[in-house]
Scaffold this motif. Structure first.
Motif, short mmCIF file in Angstrom:
data_model
loop_
_atom_site.label_atom_id
_atom_site.label_comp_id
_atom_site.label_asym_id
_atom_site.label_seq_id
_atom_site.Cartn_x
_atom_site.Cartn_y
_atom_site.Cartn_z
N MET A 104 -13.08 0.70 -2.43
CA MET A 104 -12.13 -0.28 -1.98
C MET A 104 -10.84 -0.08 -2.78
SD MET A 104 -12.21 -4.45 -2.08
CE MET A 104 -13.81 -4.75 -1.60
N SER A 105 -9.74 -0.05 -2.08
CA SER A 105 -8.45 0.16 -2.74
C SER A 105 -7.93 -1.17 -3.31
CB SER A 105 -7.45 0.76 -1.75
OG SER A 105 -7.09 -0.21 -0.80
N LEU A 106 -6.95 -1.06 -4.11
CA LEU A 106 -6.34 -2.24 -4.74
C LEU A 106 -5.76 -3.17 -3.69
CD1 LEU A 106 -5.46 -3.66 -7.37
CD2 LEU A 106 -3.36 -2.35 -7.23
N PHE A 107 -5.11 -2.63 -2.70
CA PHE A 107 -4.50 -3.44 -1.64
C PHE A 107 -5.57 -4.22 -0.88
CE2 PHE A 107 -2.45 -3.97 2.58
CZ PHE A 107 -1.41 -4.79 2.18
N GLN A 108 -6.68 -3.59 -0.59
CA GLN A 108 -7.76 -4.27 0.13
C GLN A 108 -8.37 -5.37 -0.74
OE1 GLN A 108 -10.33 -1.02 1.13
NE2 GLN A 108 -9.48 -0.80 3.19
N PHE A 109 -8.48 -5.13 -2.07
CA PHE A 109 -9.04 -6.13 -2.98
C PHE A 109 -8.15 -7.37 -3.03
CE2 PHE A 109 -9.26 -7.92 -7.31
CZ PHE A 109 -10.54 -8.44 -7.24
#
Length: 185
Positions: A1-6
């Motif tokens: 999971m990428s930072l933006f998705q988190f």
């Protein structure tokens, strides 16, 4: 999971919400505790302690549940009783809380002592200047003795008694000069 998705996730918003609520609860609890522990609404008006002796000050401040500390004694002021309060901090009328310390400055019991300088052989004008610079006053009762030097200091008197250089007298004492008359050999 990428930072933006988190950042967009439900878990992130839940954590931020818990942190904000926790911070608000902490701030309100701290504000309540400080208001309680610092006697926030308590006011005691500082009384006028000027010209009171330490016994009177002690009795008055104990009635109000206040403490005092003597921090200094000032220069002697003849308008105040000996060992009485000249200054106080906080000032009269200020509001304080219980157990607050009031800082006092007392009037000494007398003027401080000044050492008499050696003026023998000096002119009247020099002697007056030196005595005034030491905080002493010069009287107008000049005593003249047979001496070759006119208006040359040949002695000093305090309340009729001869004084010598090195003697100590209270500040503002009146010194009378013994001067030569200029008619001696």
């Amino acid at each position: 999971m990428s930072l933006f998705q988190f950042i967009k996730s439900k878990s992130f918003f839940l954590q931020v919400t818990i942190a904000i609520v926790g911070l608000l609860v902490f701030i309100f609890a701290l504000k309540f505790w400080l208001g309680f522990s610092t006697n926030h609404d308590q006011k005691i008006q500082v009384p006028n302690l000027h010209k009171m002796s330490l016994e009177e000050v002690d009795r008055k401040l104990k009635e109000l549940n206040l403490d005092y500390i003597v921090i200094d004694s000032a220069s002697y002021n003849p308008n105040y009783p000996k060992k009485s309060v000249i200054e106080q901090s906080p000032e009269t009328g200020d509001f304080v809380k219980e157990k607050r310390k009031i800082y006092l400055t007392l009037n000494p019991s007398k003027y401080r002592d000044v050492t008499i300088p050696d003026l023998n052989g000096k002119t009247k004008r020099q002697a007056i200047s030196q005595l005034k610079s030491k905080g002493l006053n010069v009287g107008t009762n000049y005593t003249f003795v047979n001496d070759i030097g006119k208006d040359v200091v040949r002695g000093l008197r305090y309340k009729g008694k001869i004084i010598n250089s090195g003697d100590k007298l209270p500040l503002n004492s009146i010194i009378d000069l013994v001067l030569g008359d200029g008619k001696g050999n």
